[in-house]
Design an enzyme around this catalytic site. Structure first.
Site, PDB file in Angstrom:
ATOM      1  N   THR A 236       0.846  -1.202   0.000  1.00  0.00           N
ATOM      2  CA  THR A 236       0.000   0.000   0.000  1.00  0.00           C
ATOM      3  C   THR A 236       0.879   1.248   0.000  1.00  0.00           C
ATOM      4  O   THR A 236       1.853   1.340   0.741  1.00  0.00           O
ATOM      5  CB  THR A 236      -0.930  -0.009   1.241  1.00  0.00           C
ATOM      6  N   CYS A 324      26.275   7.040   6.826  1.00  0.00           N
ATOM      7  CA  CYS A 324      26.032   5.623   7.058  1.00  0.00           C
ATOM      8  C   CYS A 324      27.259   4.903   7.614  1.00  0.00           C
ATOM      9  O   CYS A 324      27.127   3.851   8.198  1.00  0.00           O
ATOM     10  CB  CYS A 324      25.582   4.947   5.764  1.00  0.00           C
TER      11      CYS A 324
HETATM   12  N1  PLP Z   1      22.554   6.358  -2.496  1.00  0.00           N
HETATM   13  C1  PLP Z   1      23.227   7.464  -2.119  1.00  0.00           C
HETATM   14  C2  PLP Z   1      24.238   8.045  -3.043  1.00  0.00           C
HETATM   15  C3  PLP Z   1      22.986   8.039  -0.865  1.00  0.00           C
HETATM   16  O1  PLP Z   1      23.663   9.116  -0.490  1.00  0.00           O
HETATM   17  C4  PLP Z   1      22.019   7.435  -0.016  1.00  0.00           C
HETATM   18  C5  PLP Z   1      21.793   7.970   1.342  1.00  0.00           C
HETATM   19  O2  PLP Z   1      22.663   8.548   1.964  1.00  0.00           O
HETATM   20  C6  PLP Z   1      21.327   6.305  -0.477  1.00  0.00           C
HETATM   21  C7  PLP Z   1      21.614   5.794  -1.723  1.00  0.00           C
HETATM   22  C8  PLP Z   1      20.264   5.653   0.348  1.00  0.00           C
HETATM   23  O3  PLP Z   1      19.096   6.418   0.332  1.00  0.00           O
HETATM   24  P1  PLP Z   1      17.961   6.199   1.470  1.00  0.00           P
HETATM   25  O4  PLP Z   1      18.508   6.798   2.717  1.00  0.00           O
HETATM   26  O5  PLP Z   1      16.778   6.924   0.957  1.00  0.00           O
HETATM   27  O6  PLP Z   1      17.752   4.742   1.558  1.00  0.00           O
END
Ligand code: PLP
Length: 385
Positions: A236, A324
């Site tokens: 959804t 991250c």
């Molecule tokens: N790809 C890139 C280049 C990013 O900078 C990020 C997030 O930092 C992502 C993918 C992942 O995106 P999301 O946080 O929306 O999963």
């Protein structure tokens, strides 16, 4: 103390205009777009409008947009969905500097018998097009290369890459999560087959993303279940998020040139003064081919985390490595791939700006940075006095 937010590549503030569009979707227009009644039908129209707004920013057809839950899901769908649709080919080509949303997926696939090629980059984070061309062979199922790097802001020549890959008859995906809203794109004139984007990087909320799938591209669905998104992504719909993403794309499409100019001016001022006033620091990445909002600077012999903590005391938010990977003591895989020495990679800071930053905030940060760097250098066991 007011927060000075220079961490917009990690996430962005939701624009007021976006929030305003989203609000009615929570308690007034909360129907399920798949329902037969008129109430649900209204919501279906909202999603259609959002699809047009996203397509408007990308210059593609609305039917080529699939809504997802985030950039990570879009990347996973593009990669795994292509490999499932092209089962007789076993080679994936990517780069060493991708976001984990691509690299981790590719590495897992390597464990499952796929051949993985991670293209190198040079000291400025640039790709060697000849190496890419050499690596494409009859077994190649997919080339996945990011549009712009989240840590350094380096922009790859994606249209040229897409053309090269298309000429060899291979599917091309680009993770454009950091590029969307910062670089004007025209997909109707490009050979990109699949493109990922994420709402929370362009002033829409977290929890929504999109995948562009060029008409005719073979792609198996990643999420299985109901018939949402024309059977291409079950589940959804996150209607408020989708509506917010649509509005954010419309805002970006209307203002991209003037916002870029403003953001680039602020970024350049911040970068120039820091590089001038702080001893032993260097810019990481290709100065000329970068996102207008990003600067990544290494401060030799001090820990990036220590700089962040001191900046935090002044209310300034930046990032060391990518959001991250922070928390891990490993220096960023992107800077390592660029050959940045360990002593410098450990002391790297990313400032990423947005349309909401002001010159006052830049001036405040410029004033504090030399103080922070000098103080930490005094404490560093690696610097001889
Ligand atoms: N790809 C890139 C280049 C990013 O900078 C990020 C997030 O930092 C992502 C993918 C992942 O995106 P999301 O946080 O929306 O999963």
């Amino acid at each position: 103390m007011k927060t000075v937010y220079f961490d917009n590549n990690a996430t962005t503030k939701v624009a007021e205009e976006v929030l305003k569009e989203m609000k009615p979707l929570f308690c007034e227009l909360y129907g399920n777009p798949s329902s037969m009644h008129t109430f649900g039908g209204q919501i279906g129209r909202k999603i259609r409008r959002a699809r047009e707004q996203v397509a408007g920013l990308l210059s593609c057809d609305p039917s080529e947009i699939i809504f997802t839950s985030c950039g990570t899901e879009s990347d996973n769908t593009a990669i795994k969905g292509t490999l499932t649709a092209v089962p007789n080919k076993r080679k994936i080509i990517t780069t060493r500097v991708e976001h984990p949303a691509v690299l981790t997926v590719c590495k897992e696939l390597e464990n499952h018998g796929y051949t993985l090629v991670e293209l190198a980059v040079d000291k400025q984070g640039r790709l060697d097009m000849a190496e890419l061309e050499d690596q494409i062979d009859d077994d190649t199922a997919l080339v996945t290369i990011m549009y712009a790097n989240n840590e350094t802001g380096v922009v790859f020549p994606i249209d040229k890459i897409a053309e090269l890959v298309a000429n060899r008859g291979v599917v091309f995906h680009t993770d454009a999560v950091q590029a969307i809203g910062k670089i004007p794109l025209n997909l109707s004139k490009s050979n990109i087959d699949l493109l990922s984007l994420s709402g929370h990087k362009l002033h829409a909320p977290k929890g929504v993303g999109a995948l562009y799938v060029r008409k005719g591209t073979r792609l198996s669905p990643f999420m299985l279940g109901g018939h949402q998104e024309a059977g291409r992504r079950a589940g959804t719909e996150n209607v408020p998020g989708i509506v917010g993403l649509g509005k954010a794309c419309e805002l970006a499409a209307n203002n991209i040139e003037e916002e870029n100019e403003k953001v680039k001016y602020l970024r350049d001022k911040l970068e120039k003064v820091i590089l001038k006033k702080c001893p032993q620091c260097q810019l990481n990445g290709d100065k000329d081919n970068r996102l207008p909002n990003t600067t990544n600077i290494s401060f030799e012999y001090i820990e990036g985390e220590a700089i962040l903590l001191m900046l935090d005391k002044y209310g300034i938010c930046a990032s060391s490595g990518s959001a991250c990977t922070s928390g891990s003591l490993e220096p960023s895989h992107v800077l390592r791939a660029m050959g940045v020495p360990f002593t410098a990679a450990h002391g790297s800071i990313r400032f990423s700006l947005s349309r909401y930053n002001t010159e006052k905030e830049v001036d405040y940060t410029i004033e504090k940075m030399p103080e922070v760097v000098n103080r930490l250098r005094e404490l560093s066991p690696f610097v001889s006095t």
